[in-house]
Design an enzyme around this catalytic site. Structure first.
Site, PDB file in Angstrom:
ATOM      1  N   GLY A 298      34.855  49.187  57.243  1.00  0.00           N
ATOM      2  CA  GLY A 298      35.028  49.624  56.250  1.00  0.00           C
ATOM      3  C   GLY A 298      34.725  48.239  55.682  1.00  0.00           C
ATOM      4  O   GLY A 298      33.925  47.531  55.870  1.00  0.00           O
TER       5      GLY A 298
ATOM      6  N   HIS B  10      40.639  44.705  48.576  1.00  0.00           N
ATOM      7  CA  HIS B  10      39.348  44.345  48.284  1.00  0.00           C
ATOM      8  C   HIS B  10      39.481  45.695  47.049  1.00  0.00           C
ATOM      9  O   HIS B  10      39.050  44.381  45.661  1.00  0.00           O
ATOM     10  CB  HIS B  10      38.677  45.476  48.742  1.00  0.00           C
ATOM     11  CG  HIS B  10      38.006  43.909  50.125  1.00  0.00           C
ATOM     12  ND1 HIS B  10      37.201  42.683  50.056  1.00  0.00           N
ATOM     13  CD2 HIS B  10      37.522  44.183  51.466  1.00  0.00           C
ATOM     14  CE1 HIS B  10      37.160  41.965  50.971  1.00  0.00           C
ATOM     15  NE2 HIS B  10      37.316  42.690  51.296  1.00  0.00           N
TER      16      HIS B  10
ATOM     17  N   GLN C 173      32.306  44.348  47.502  1.00  0.00           N
ATOM     18  CA  GLN C 173      31.295  44.100  48.472  1.00  0.00           C
ATOM     19  C   GLN C 173      29.695  44.101  48.387  1.00  0.00           C
ATOM     20  O   GLN C 173      29.831  43.538  49.202  1.00  0.00           O
ATOM     21  CB  GLN C 173      32.425  44.082  49.856  1.00  0.00           C
ATOM     22  CG  GLN C 173      33.471  44.096  50.165  1.00  0.00           C
ATOM     23  CD  GLN C 173      33.797  43.699  51.486  1.00  0.00           C
ATOM     24  OE1 GLN C 173      34.233  45.086  51.668  1.00  0.00           O
ATOM     25  NE2 GLN C 173      34.219  42.947  52.699  1.00  0.00           N
TER      26      GLN C 173
ATOM     27  N   HIS D 220      43.298  46.716  53.999  1.00  0.00           N
ATOM     28  CA  HIS D 220      42.118  45.445  53.722  1.00  0.00           C
ATOM     29  C   HIS D 220      41.359  46.409  52.811  1.00  0.00           C
ATOM     30  O   HIS D 220      41.124  45.427  51.433  1.00  0.00           O
ATOM     31  CB  HIS D 220      41.934  45.813  55.307  1.00  0.00           C
ATOM     32  CG  HIS D 220      40.458  44.219  54.912  1.00  0.00           C
ATOM     33  ND1 HIS D 220      40.889  43.263  55.438  1.00  0.00           N
ATOM     34  CD2 HIS D 220      39.583  44.291  54.539  1.00  0.00           C
ATOM     35  CE1 HIS D 220      39.478  42.910  55.530  1.00  0.00           C
ATOM     36  NE2 HIS D 220      38.771  43.509  54.186  1.00  0.00           N
ATOM     37  N   GLU D 221      41.164  47.272  52.172  1.00  0.00           N
ATOM     38  CA  GLU D 221      40.145  47.877  51.333  1.00  0.00           C
ATOM     39  C   GLU D 221      40.794  48.180  49.760  1.00  0.00           C
ATOM     40  O   GLU D 221      40.653  47.864  49.288  1.00  0.00           O
ATOM     41  CB  GLU D 221      39.613  48.703  52.037  1.00  0.00           C
ATOM     42  CG  GLU D 221      37.966  49.135  53.408  1.00  0.00           C
ATOM     43  CD  GLU D 221      37.553  47.929  53.653  1.00  0.00           C
ATOM     44  OE1 GLU D 221      36.954  47.463  52.215  1.00  0.00           O
ATOM     45  OE2 GLU D 221      37.196  47.261  54.913  1.00  0.00           O
TER      46      GLU D 221
ATOM     47  N   CYS E 110      36.441  39.701  58.307  1.00  0.00           N
ATOM     48  CA  CYS E 110      36.647  40.607  57.005  1.00  0.00           C
ATOM     49  C   CYS E 110      35.158  40.740  56.563  1.00  0.00           C
ATOM     50  O   CYS E 110      34.571  39.195  57.229  1.00  0.00           O
ATOM     51  CB  CYS E 110      36.987  39.818  55.382  1.00  0.00           C
ATOM     52  SG  CYS E 110      36.279  40.724  54.067  1.00  0.00           S
ATOM     53  N   LEU E 111      33.746  41.015  56.241  1.00  0.00           N
ATOM     54  CA  LEU E 111      32.508  40.979  56.137  1.00  0.00           C
ATOM     55  C   LEU E 111      32.004  39.421  55.237  1.00  0.00           C
ATOM     56  O   LEU E 111      30.957  38.948  55.059  1.00  0.00           O
ATOM     57  CB  LEU E 111      31.696  42.463  56.080  1.00  0.00           C
ATOM     58  CG  LEU E 111      31.911  43.812  56.672  1.00  0.00           C
ATOM     59  CD1 LEU E 111      31.136  44.943  56.708  1.00  0.00           C
ATOM     60  CD2 LEU E 111      31.250  42.754  58.221  1.00  0.00           C
TER      61      LEU E 111
END
Length: 174
Positions: A47, A144, A52, A140-141, A98-99
């Site tokens: 995702g 963000h 991000q 999660h997204e 997380c990226l």
């Protein structure tokens, strides 16, 4: 297709402020979505939220399995998250990463079922219902886009440990 853009890391202000709603569904938005998928795949993620890659718009892409190991892929623009009522929630205590905090993982209980309502890249309404990893990804997204990282949901001590380990992993080797 799309251009791979660099992933923004924890500490960058764009990750810590709510994103703006999308108001134009046009070629620029379609190109952003293509770039987001390319960037997510290049980073080996499941995702990715627009902030991000430094774009403060309410857009996220995903490509991950649900609890039945069925794969789901898509984009949600201007999402609103719907979770089961507190008394009906079952928590999945799995690990999350997380990226934008690369290499760091921590257990984070989240509801094992989630629904997001929003729009696709053409502006048509979409609803995505997820279980398992997909439910975690949707939450999660959306976090963000609201200016929160998964580490913000961790107990203070665990959050400090994750951030210290992240800082150590980024320190130049001597």
């Amino acid at each position: 297709m799309g251009e791979v853009r660099p992933i923004v890391h924890v500490g960058d202000p764009v990750l810590h402020a709510p994103c703006e709603p999308v108001t134009r569904f046009d070629d620029t938005l379609a190109a952003l979505v293509d770039d987001m998928f390319a960037s997510m795949y290049a980073a080996e993620g499941v995702g990715l939220a627009a902030n991000q890659i430094g774009v403060a718009l309410r857009v996220f892409v995903y490509d991950c399995p649900d609890a039945d190991d069925e794969h789901h892929k898509g984009v949600v623009i201007n999402p609103t998250l719907e979770l089961p009522p507190v008394g009906e929630r079952r928590l999945d205590a799995g690990e999350e990463g997380c990226l934008s905090v690369p290499g760091q993982y921590a257990p984070l209980p989240r509801p094992d079922h989630a629904v997001v309502h929003g729009f696709d890249a053409e502006g048509a309404p979409v609803t995505v219902e997820g279980t398992g990893m997909l439910a975690r990804c949707l939450q999660h997204e959306t976090d963000h886009l609201d200016g929160h990282l998964y580490i913000d949901r961790l107990p203070a001590k665990r959050r400090k440990q994750v951030l210290a380990a992240y800082a150590e992993s980024r320190a130049p080797s001597v």
